[in-house]
Write a protein that holds these residues in place. Structure first.
Motif, short mmCIF file in Angstrom:
data_model
loop_
_atom_site.label_atom_id
_atom_site.label_comp_id
_atom_site.label_asym_id
_atom_site.label_seq_id
_atom_site.Cartn_x
_atom_site.Cartn_y
_atom_site.Cartn_z
N TYR A 244 0.90 -1.30 0.09
CA TYR A 244 -0.06 -0.05 0.04
C TYR A 244 0.83 1.16 0.07
N ASN A 245 1.79 1.41 0.90
CA ASN A 245 2.81 2.66 1.06
C ASN A 245 3.49 2.76 -0.36
N GLY A 246 3.74 1.43 -1.10
CA GLY A 246 4.73 1.64 -2.23
C GLY A 246 3.60 2.18 -3.38
N ILE A 247 2.40 1.82 -3.43
CA ILE A 247 1.50 2.19 -4.58
C ILE A 247 1.19 3.55 -4.33
N THR A 248 1.07 4.11 -3.09
CA THR A 248 0.56 5.51 -2.72
C THR A 248 1.84 6.40 -2.61
N ASN A 249 3.19 6.05 -2.98
CA ASN A 249 4.33 6.89 -2.93
C ASN A 249 4.55 7.29 -1.17
N GLN A 250 4.31 6.32 -0.37
CA GLN A 250 4.69 6.78 0.85
C GLN A 250 5.84 6.10 1.46
N ASP A 330 4.54 -7.84 -5.36
CA ASP A 330 4.08 -7.61 -4.16
C ASP A 330 2.78 -6.46 -4.48
N LEU A 331 3.18 -5.48 -5.33
CA LEU A 331 2.00 -4.48 -5.58
C LEU A 331 1.03 -5.07 -6.13
N GLN A 332 1.10 -6.02 -7.22
CA GLN A 332 -0.05 -6.52 -7.70
C GLN A 332 -0.98 -7.32 -6.78
N GLU A 333 -0.27 -8.24 -5.70
CA GLU A 333 -0.98 -8.70 -4.83
C GLU A 333 -1.78 -7.81 -3.82
N THR A 334 -1.10 -6.97 -3.46
CA THR A 334 -1.72 -5.76 -2.59
C THR A 334 -3.10 -5.37 -3.43
N ILE A 335 -3.10 -4.85 -4.64
CA ILE A 335 -4.16 -4.47 -5.46
C ILE A 335 -5.28 -5.70 -5.48
N LYS A 336 -4.91 -6.69 -5.73
CA LYS A 336 -5.89 -7.79 -5.74
C LYS A 336 -6.59 -7.98 -4.57
N VAL A 337 -5.71 -8.07 -3.44
CA VAL A 337 -6.48 -8.29 -2.16
C VAL A 337 -7.78 -7.16 -1.98
N VAL A 338 -7.29 -6.02 -2.09
CA VAL A 338 -8.02 -4.84 -2.00
C VAL A 338 -9.21 -4.81 -2.77
N GLN A 339 -9.03 -5.10 -3.96
CA GLN A 339 -10.28 -5.29 -5.11
C GLN A 339 -11.17 -6.10 -4.90
N GLU A 340 -10.60 -7.41 -4.57
CA GLU A 340 -11.31 -8.59 -4.54
C GLU A 340 -12.35 -8.75 -3.18
N LYS A 341 -11.19 -8.27 -2.15
CA LYS A 341 -11.75 -8.84 -0.73
C LYS A 341 -12.75 -7.44 -0.21
N GLU A 370 -17.84 -0.81 -7.57
CA GLU A 370 -17.83 -1.92 -8.56
C GLU A 370 -16.72 -1.92 -9.84
N ILE A 371 -16.46 -0.59 -10.39
CA ILE A 371 -15.47 -0.49 -11.36
C ILE A 371 -14.25 -0.56 -10.57
N PHE A 372 -13.77 0.02 -9.60
CA PHE A 372 -12.82 -0.13 -8.95
C PHE A 372 -12.15 -1.72 -8.74
N SER A 373 -13.25 -2.48 -8.43
CA SER A 373 -12.68 -3.92 -8.11
C SER A 373 -12.35 -4.69 -9.36
N GLU A 374 -12.71 -4.12 -10.62
CA GLU A 374 -12.33 -4.81 -11.77
C GLU A 374 -11.46 -4.09 -12.53
N MET A 375 -11.06 -2.79 -12.23
CA MET A 375 -10.27 -2.06 -12.93
C MET A 375 -8.89 -2.64 -13.35
N PRO A 376 -8.24 -2.64 -14.49
CA PRO A 376 -6.78 -3.01 -14.60
C PRO A 376 -5.81 -1.90 -14.08
N VAL A 377 -4.62 -2.64 -13.44
CA VAL A 377 -3.58 -1.49 -12.95
C VAL A 377 -2.63 -2.04 -13.59
N ASN A 378 -1.84 -1.14 -14.52
CA ASN A 378 -0.59 -1.47 -15.27
C ASN A 378 0.62 -1.04 -14.35
N ILE A 379 1.29 -1.91 -14.13
CA ILE A 379 2.71 -1.41 -13.07
C ILE A 379 3.79 -1.58 -13.80
N ASP A 380 4.72 -0.56 -13.89
CA ASP A 380 6.12 -0.76 -14.31
C ASP A 380 7.14 -0.19 -13.39
#
Length: 401
Positions: A244-250, A330-341, A370-380
């Motif tokens: 979470y902190n990595g995604i939000t630049n913290q 790690d970032l992908q798994e964090t996003i997946k947990v928050v979106q799906e759970k 609902e849109i957030f839970s399905e939205m693609p996030v492209n990570i580089d």
């Protein structure tokens, strides 16, 4: 002459205004609280205030008693409970120097809107104190633990939160203003750091707790509390909290672990010293939004426990690629947990869309969960290992090999 008289009258009037404050209170009339806890049982709030005892903090030395005391009261509202503290405290509780407010997990699940409303209206309160959530224990128990390095437990909580945020990045110091803003902001939900007691909490308030090398009870910050609007809906584990902190630049500084390349035994510890993430709303031909997340990392080697040759540039590049994969996973798994759970946008993806494309946001904000839970996030992820320490190759490996 008339001008002189007018000036004289003006000076007298201003002097009267500056002569004093109508609502001033002397220091010896106040009990200064450095932390409060808020629990809720059935229909009543339970508030505890951790109040400092000035004589025990004096440079001349006190009597050896506890440097703080805990005053407690119940009420139908937080405000009433605070006022009812005067039934047990000899002085009015002063909240102007609060450092920490502990909210119980039970109250957080029910909703913290009433608590936030009270804290917003208090004219004495600043907005820079931190909010935390007690995990698996009453909030008042957190304030009942004697601490070692800091005489005032509230200062201990405050400093641990800062230190862990700066060096490991699985926690986050969220002040009241930031949490209130997240509760009111479109496209961004809130998180708070969790705190729990390890050991025997029944012995944590005694003086003996700080007189032994290993305390009977101590405080540990662990996991992030995920909010949907004003309600706690779940927790992120250690890796997810750092994600979470990595995604939000913290991320200020932390450590990452990757397996040794080429199937070797052991791990490589990588110390992140610079971290920057930036999210943007991706322009697509469809109405379905996407987020692009770009992460740049500069790191040092912290520890190497495998047989690799760091004099070779290809070895370093291989480590960088492995680290990039690990961070991205790690970032992908964090996003997946928050979106799906949890289905709640704690990352601020919606706020990013709103900022960059307000017209699109107006169309989708009504169904954002609902849109957030399905939205693609492209990570580089781009990682650079810039320093290797005082040695290059692992200790025990000859540089001449």
């Amino acid at each position: 002459m008339d001008r002189v008289i007018v000036r004289f009258i003006a000076i007298i009037f201003v002097s009267l205004l500056l002569a004093g404050c109508w609502d001033k209170r002397e220091l010896n009339e106040l009990a200064i609280a450095t932390a409060i806890s808020i629990d809720k049982k059935d229909d009543e709030y339970h508030v505890a205030a951790q109040v400092v005892i000035p004589t025990e903090l004096s440079t001349k030395g006190g009597t050896g008693s506890s440097p703080v005391t805990l005053y407690e009261a119940n009420g139908k509202s937080v405000n009433e409970a605070i006022r009812k503290l005067t039934l047990v405290a000899p002085r009015m509780i002063y909240l102007g120097h609060l450092r920490i407010v502990v909210i119980s997990e039970e109250l957080a699940k029910e909703g913290i809107d009433g608590t936030v409303d009270f804290l917003s209206r208090g004219w004495e309160l600043r907005s820079d104190f931190y909010l935390i959530v007690s995990k698996e224990t009453d909030a008042r128990e957190i304030l009942n633990i004697q601490t070692t390095l800091e005489k005032v437990p509230a200062n201990d909580l405050f400093n641990i939160l800062h230190t862990s945020e700066a060096n490991y990045s699985s926690t986050i110091a969220v002040n009241f203003f930031e949490m209130k803003t997240n509760l009111e902001r479109e496209g961004k939900q809130g998180v708070l750091t969790g705190v729990q007691i390890l050991g025997d909490s029944s012995k944590g308030s005694s003086k003996q707790n700080v007189e032994s090398i290993v305390p009977e009870a101590f405080i540990k910050f662990e996991e992030l509390a995920v909010f949907k609007e004003d309600k706690l809906v779940g927790w992120l584990n250690d890796n997810e909290s750092r994600g979470y902190n990595g995604i939000t630049n913290q991320v200020k500084s932390t450590v990452g672990i990757v397996s040794c390349p080429e199937g070797g035994n052991g791990n490589v510890s990588i110390h992140i010293k610079k971290y920057k993430s930036e999210m943007k709303s991706k322009k697509t031909n469809s109405n379905n939004p996407e987020i692009d997340l770009k992460v740049n990392i500069v790191a040092n080697l912290g520890e190497v426990s495998c047989d690799i040759d760091l004099t070779k540039q290809e070895t370093v590049k291989m480590l960088e690629k492995e680290f990039e994969k690990a961070v991205k996973t790690d970032l992908q798994e964090t996003i997946k947990v928050v979106q799906e759970k949890y289905h709640t946008d704690i990352f601020g993806f919606g706020a990013t869309i709103n900022k960059e494309n307000p017209e699109k946001w107006k169309k989708i904000k009504g169904n954002w969960d609902e849109i957030f839970s399905e939205m693609p996030v492209n990570i580089d992820v781009d990682a650079q290992i810039s320093h290797f320490g005082s040695v290059l190759n692992p200790v025990g490996r000859s540089t001449s090999e």
